[in-house]
Enzyme design. Structure first.
Site, PDB file in Angstrom:
ATOM      1  N   LYS A 175      -6.542 -22.966  -1.151  1.00  0.00           N
ATOM      2  CA  LYS A 175      -6.715 -24.192  -0.358  1.00  0.00           C
ATOM      3  C   LYS A 175      -6.134 -25.385  -1.119  1.00  0.00           C
ATOM      4  O   LYS A 175      -6.236 -25.446  -2.353  1.00  0.00           O
ATOM      5  CB  LYS A 175      -8.217 -24.385  -0.090  1.00  0.00           C
ATOM      6  CG  LYS A 175      -8.554 -25.499   0.889  1.00  0.00           C
ATOM      7  CD  LYS A 175     -10.058 -25.473   1.201  1.00  0.00           C
ATOM      8  CE  LYS A 175     -10.484 -26.586   2.128  1.00  0.00           C
ATOM      9  NZ  LYS A 175     -11.931 -26.531   2.455  1.00  0.00           N
TER      10      LYS A 175
ATOM     11  N   SER B 169     -13.195 -26.573   7.273  1.00  0.00           N
ATOM     12  CA  SER B 169     -11.939 -27.170   6.902  1.00  0.00           C
ATOM     13  C   SER B 169     -10.963 -26.194   6.243  1.00  0.00           C
ATOM     14  O   SER B 169      -9.776 -26.514   6.125  1.00  0.00           O
ATOM     15  CB  SER B 169     -12.206 -28.344   5.955  1.00  0.00           C
ATOM     16  OG  SER B 169     -12.803 -27.890   4.764  1.00  0.00           O
TER      17      SER B 169
ATOM     18  N   SER C 166     -17.392 -24.908   5.420  1.00  0.00           N
ATOM     19  CA  SER C 166     -15.937 -24.812   5.547  1.00  0.00           C
ATOM     20  C   SER C 166     -15.308 -23.489   5.130  1.00  0.00           C
ATOM     21  O   SER C 166     -14.121 -23.287   5.325  1.00  0.00           O
ATOM     22  CB  SER C 166     -15.266 -25.929   4.760  1.00  0.00           C
ATOM     23  OG  SER C 166     -15.313 -27.105   5.524  1.00  0.00           O
TER      24      SER C 166
HETATM   25  N1  GLN Z   1     -17.454 -29.318   8.826  1.00  0.00           N
HETATM   26  C1  GLN Z   1     -18.215 -29.933   7.797  1.00  0.00           C
HETATM   27  C2  GLN Z   1     -17.809 -31.356   7.628  1.00  0.00           C
HETATM   28  O1  GLN Z   1     -16.986 -31.783   8.330  1.00  0.00           O
HETATM   29  C3  GLN Z   1     -18.091 -29.156   6.526  1.00  0.00           C
HETATM   30  C4  GLN Z   1     -16.939 -29.483   5.688  1.00  0.00           C
HETATM   31  C5  GLN Z   1     -16.834 -28.630   4.472  1.00  0.00           C
HETATM   32  O2  GLN Z   1     -17.593 -27.682   4.295  1.00  0.00           O
HETATM   33  N2  GLN Z   1     -15.915 -28.984   3.602  1.00  0.00           N
HETATM   34  O3  GLN Z   1     -18.310 -32.054   6.809  1.00  0.00           O
END
Ligand code: GLN
Length: 476
Positions: free
Chosen positions: A81, A156, A180
């Site tokens: 990532k 994400s 994410s």
């Molecule tokens: N979807 C969650 C957010 O927008 C989690 C993001 C993540 O785990 N990096 O904060």
């Protein structure tokens, strides 16, 4: 072998390499070839790296010389990532703010994987700074779900998930602050692990919510997730929140598990009825396989999402403060110092990142900190207490990873609240620090859906044992 090389799991590829059924170079070429062919359509990778012949040859020699003693990850091509640093490579967190930022050192997880002989194919797309659940918030375009290109891959870590699901690599690393890794794993039919807070070093991960973030694997099998977890975990002097090695429990596998199911969460409105039936059918099959289902209550879990969306932006506003165009990041220049900040931060950050910074700054501001931030912290404490009590009655806690399968592009991106609701099941593990994993349980109208498991702190072994059982259940 009837699978193409790039379709293998880590363990299958590792065995093929040891049995001389393929070479490290052939495995690399199969993955890199698939990545080059599919990336223009899927946009899973922001950058594909050239083959590093020295690393490929070194991995081959190690397998030839050491055979079974070589680490299973030796010679395995992985995707990383874009918020995890690889020395000498760009790490942009999919933001214009860090578009040209070149990492000067390896993240601890990258160093450990390099030591194990793993190879890196490229850096994957993500929601900007890892805020989002669809990868639509990337500054560099959407990533498509390989199983249905009209839909999001989740986020994400959507680029990592798409890269693994489309066999453009063997496995990948993601980061998980509120879901994410697990949510994109669920939307693309993969296994995704959020380790116990402190199990894996955060050194070299671009910080989002420092009390919530963990790096973890996205893989094609539970065994692969276990392998990567073992390779990347451990105490690290560069991250003082890591758990000392001696304090990690030895692997213990349960024969008959008590699986706690919070019925009030699973019965809630908004859960796709077909996904709910799939979840219930999976639980019923576990009971048939002589595991015990226990009804549990998690009364404060209804506050988890609200608490997360106070604590997480608060930490974001602090962590991203240094990206001001003077110390770090895109440097806009105006008439005076204030204009420099305004230029840099409005140019560099996308709308979702700006929204979270504003929200976070607000909940921490004097006059509001008691009403929001301190209340959210109290809710976090209550949630930990709830989970600890529930674990007196069960070994693992199960619910679906998401409320519905992968959604279409644009369905939620204009309504932040509906996007935030996507995280309703996943954020609790980050708030409590407990390990959690999503394993595929089947499909809903042809789209994959994940079975979500949480274990007590440092209970990864129990998670893997349970997930392996779910993985092997006959499908409906
Ligand atoms: N979807 C969650 C957010 O927008 C989690 C993001 C993540 O785990 N990096 O904060």
């Amino acid at each position: 072998m009837n699978k193409a090389l790039n379709e293998l799991t880590i363990v299958e590829a590792g065995r093929a390499l040891r049995a001389h059924e393929c070479t490290v170079r052939e495995l690399w070429d199969a993955c890199a070839g698939a990545a080059q062919a599919k990336n223009p359509e899927l946009n899973a990778y922001l950058e594909l790296f050239d083959a590093d012949s020295a690393a490929i040859d070194a991995a081959q020699r190690r397998i030839d010389d050491d055979g079974e003693a070589a680490p299973m990850l030796c010679g395995i091509p992985l995707a990383v990532k874009d918020n995890i640093l690889i020395q000498g490579r760009i790490a942009s967190a999919a933001s214009k703010m860090l578009e040209g930022y070149m990492a000067t050192y390896d993240a601890t997880v990258v160093r450990k994987l390099k030591e194990a002989g793993a190879l890196f194919l490229g850096r994957t797309n993500m929601d900007e700074f890892a805020m989002g659940s669809s990868t639509e918030h990337s500054a560099f375009g959407h990533t498509k779900n390989p199983l249905d290109p009209t839909r999001v891959p989740g986020g994400s870590s959507g680029g990592s998930a798409a890269a693994v699901a489309a066999h453009m690599c063997i496995a990948a690393l993601g980061s998980d602050t509120g879901g994410s890794i697990r949510q994109p794993a669920s939307h693309t039919g993969l296994v995704g692990l959020k380790p116990t807070y402190g199990a894996v070093s955060r050194s070299g991960l671009i910080a989002l919510g420092s009390s919530l973030d963990q790096i973890g694997p996205l893989t094609k099998s539970v065994e692969d997730a276990h392998l990567i977890f073992e390779a990347i975990r451990g105490e690290d002097t560069l991250d003082s929140t890591t758990i000392p090695d001696g304090l990690y429990p030895l692997v213990r596998e349960e024969e008959s598990l008590r699986i706690g199911v919070p019925r009030h969460l699973v019965e809630q409105e908004g859960l796709d009825p077909e996904l709910k039936s799939l979840f219930d059918a999976t639980c019923a099959r576990l009971a048939d396989a002589s595991h015990t289902l226990v009804d549990i209550e998690l009364p404060t879990s209804s506050s988890a999402l609200a608490a997360y969306y106070v604590i997480m932006p608060a930490e974001v506003s602090t962590n991203l403060a240094r990206l001001d165009g003077i110390r770090y990041g895109l440097a806009g220049r105006g008439a005076a110092l204030l204009d420099d900040y305004l230029e840099s931060r409005s140019e560099g950050f996308g709308p979702e990142t700006r929204r979270r910074i504003l929200l976070g700054t607000f909940v921490l501001s004097s006059g509001y900190i008691d009403a929001y931030y301190h209340k959210a912290r109290a809710a976090r404490g209550a949630l930990r207490h709830d989970y600890a009590r529930a674990f007196e009655q069960c070994d693992v806690i199960a619910f679906p990873t998401t409320t519905a399968p992968a959604f279409r592009f644009g369905e939620k991106s204009h309504d932040p609240l509906s996007m935030y609701l996507e995280d309703v099941f996943t954020v609790t593990a980050n708030l409590t620090g407990m390990p959690a994993l999503s394993v595929p349980m089947g499909t809903v109208e042809g789209l994959p859906a994940g079975f979500h498991l949480t274990a007590p702190h440092q209970g990864e072994a129990r998670l893997f044992a349970t997930a392996r059982i779910v993985e092997k259940l006959p499908r409906a």
